[in-house]
Write an enzyme that holds these catalytic residues in place. Structure first.
Site, mmCIF file in Angstrom:
data_model
loop_
_atom_site.group_PDB
_atom_site.id
_atom_site.type_symbol
_atom_site.label_atom_id
_atom_site.label_comp_id
_atom_site.label_asym_id
_atom_site.label_seq_id
_atom_site.Cartn_x
_atom_site.Cartn_y
_atom_site.Cartn_z
ATOM 1 N N GLY A 41 0.807 -1.216 0.000
ATOM 2 C CA GLY A 41 0.000 0.000 0.000
ATOM 3 C C GLY A 41 0.837 1.261 0.000
ATOM 4 N N SER A 42 0.460 2.253 -0.799
ATOM 5 C CA SER A 42 1.300 3.432 -0.949
ATOM 6 C C SER A 42 0.516 4.547 -1.626
ATOM 7 C CB SER A 42 2.548 3.078 -1.751
ATOM 8 O OG SER A 42 2.169 2.427 -2.955
ATOM 9 N N ARG A 43 1.234 5.565 -2.070
ATOM 10 C CA ARG A 43 0.615 6.728 -2.693
ATOM 11 C C ARG A 43 1.552 7.285 -3.754
ATOM 12 N NH1 ARG A 43 -0.837 12.167 0.834
ATOM 13 N NH2 ARG A 43 -0.199 13.675 -0.759
#
Length: 417
Positions: free
Chosen positions: A384-386
């Protein structure tokens, strides 16, 4: 008479063979250029996979000059080219020696470099004389121990100084590493005339679905743990845990093919996910003026391969220290992040790969000086990241809003004015 400077190594396990995957990687820079261009292929034989790949990459308006290996008769090579048909024969010229060739936008050594450091340096120096301004030199060297006398080390040094891309091709016998070198700068405008580069780091499963090499490695580790658990505790079912985890781990690194919009005014999403925010702000790290930032959150179920939102030249890359806050929260803006700065025809564009609560590993594969086509893969973030895209606020209009779902390389998130 100047012959091909590239050499082939022979030993107990035979010559270094360049198979189709390595050949496609060697001719990537030639194949991805959509404008008329001149190529120079040095050290070819009639059966060379690199020659076949270069011929396959030909477009109307292209020319390809081919220099045979010292052991290959030019007449045999000309006969082979003629047998490909009139369309190919009109675009491919076979010369007797390198001295007869003209400068080209892409120069390719068809055979891996396997000599000493001095021999490799002499080969590179000899080929650079035939590079046009901003041209790329594409070479390979074996990575298997004992298969090179120092050429690989010299290519590694040259890559650190002049490299605009490198790829490890494991599906070759032996594996080879391909280096793309540029000794004079190329303008950012050229990126707009490029197609996304072929990436051997993505292993094909089907025609439209690949798995990034990170996924192959992660799945291999989990299967190795399963095998170890089966040996250590043969009566236990514990081995099923890592064995069953291999498929979802590999699936996390899936890398689907994407249809990139051809509209030159389009700015595409850099990653799959949900738009968190679209806002105007100032960030002195990237220069004066106001920026339009589109932030996208990637859940663990999204594709995590990152793509360039625009066509441009990588002019800077840096990593900012920070924390590991949940990527959906505003405070994630201060997480550890890698910033890739692109020079484009419309101004500076920045892509920020941000870590999250679980993500702790950023992969960026585009060195400074590399040219990226719109929608081209350039890295990934594990778990999970951005991903944030910064655009000049006075040059682009946003087309998405918070809550929208976007697809990396395909969804148009903004349009140049």
């Amino acid at each position: 008479m100047t012959q091909s400077p590239a050499v082939r190594v022979t030993g107990r396990s035979g010559p270094v063979r360049v198979g189709e995957p390595a050949a496609r990687t060697l001719v990537t820079e030639f194949a991805r250029r959509n404008d008329p261009k001149a190529g120079l292929l040095v050290g070819a034989t009639p059966t060379s996979a690199v020659l076949a790949a270069a011929i396959e990459a030909l477009l109307p308006g292209d020319t390809l000059t081919v220099v045979p290996t010292p052991a290959t008769a030019p007449a045999d090579l000309r006969e082979h080219v003629t047998a490909q048909g009139r369309w190919v024969a009109d675009r491919v010229r076979v010369v007797d020696s390198l001295a007869e060739a003209d400068p080209a936008e892409v120069v390719i050594a068809a055979e891996p470099l396997t000599g000493t450091v001095e021999e490799a340096r002499a080969t590179i120096d000899g080929l650079t004389k035939y590079l046009a301004d901003g041209a790329v030199l594409s070479l390979a060297a074996p990575v298997a121990p004992g298969r090179t006398g120092g050429a690989a080390a010299e290519l590694e040094r040259q890559g650190a100084l002049h490299g605009v891309g490198t790829d490890l091709v494991l599906r070759n016998s032996p594996p080879v590493r391909v280096y793309r070198l540029r000794f004079t700068p190329a303008g950012a405008a050229l990126a707009a005339r490029l197609a996304p580069a072929h990436r051997p780091s993505s292993v094909p499963l089907t025609r439209n679905m690949h798995i990034d090499s990170n996924g192959v490695a992660a799945a291999g580790i989990t299967l190795g743990l399963a095998a170890l658990a089966r040996v250590v505790r043969p009566k236990s079912k514990l081995w099923l845990l890592p064995a069953l985890a291999a498929a979802p781990v590999a699936a996390f690194f899936r890398d689907p093919q994407r249809d990139v919009p051809e509209d030159p005014s389009a700015v595409v999403a850099s990653a799959d996910g949900q738009v968190l925010s679209v806002q105007r702000l100032h960030d002195e790290r990237f220069g004066d003026g106001e920026w339009l930032r589109v932030a996208v959150f990637l859940s663990v179920l999204d594709v995590h391969v990152n793509r360039s939102p625009v066509a441009g030249k990588v002019v800077d890359y840096f990593v900012a220290d920070g924390g590991f806050v949940n990527a959906m929260k505003p405070a994630a803006e201060h997480n550890v992040a890698a910033y890739t700065v692109l020079e484009t025809e419309h101004g500076t564009v920045v892509v920020a790969q941000r870590t999250g609560l679980i993500a702790r590993r950023i992969v960026q594969r585009a060195p400074v000086g590399a040219l990226l086509a719109r929608g081209e893969r350039f890295g990934l973030i594990r778990f999970g990241s951005r991903t944030d895209v910064y655009l000049p606020a006075d040059a682009a209009d946003p087309l998405v809003g918070p809550g929208d779902k976007v697809v990396g390389g395909a969804t148009v998130i903004a349009r140049w004015r």
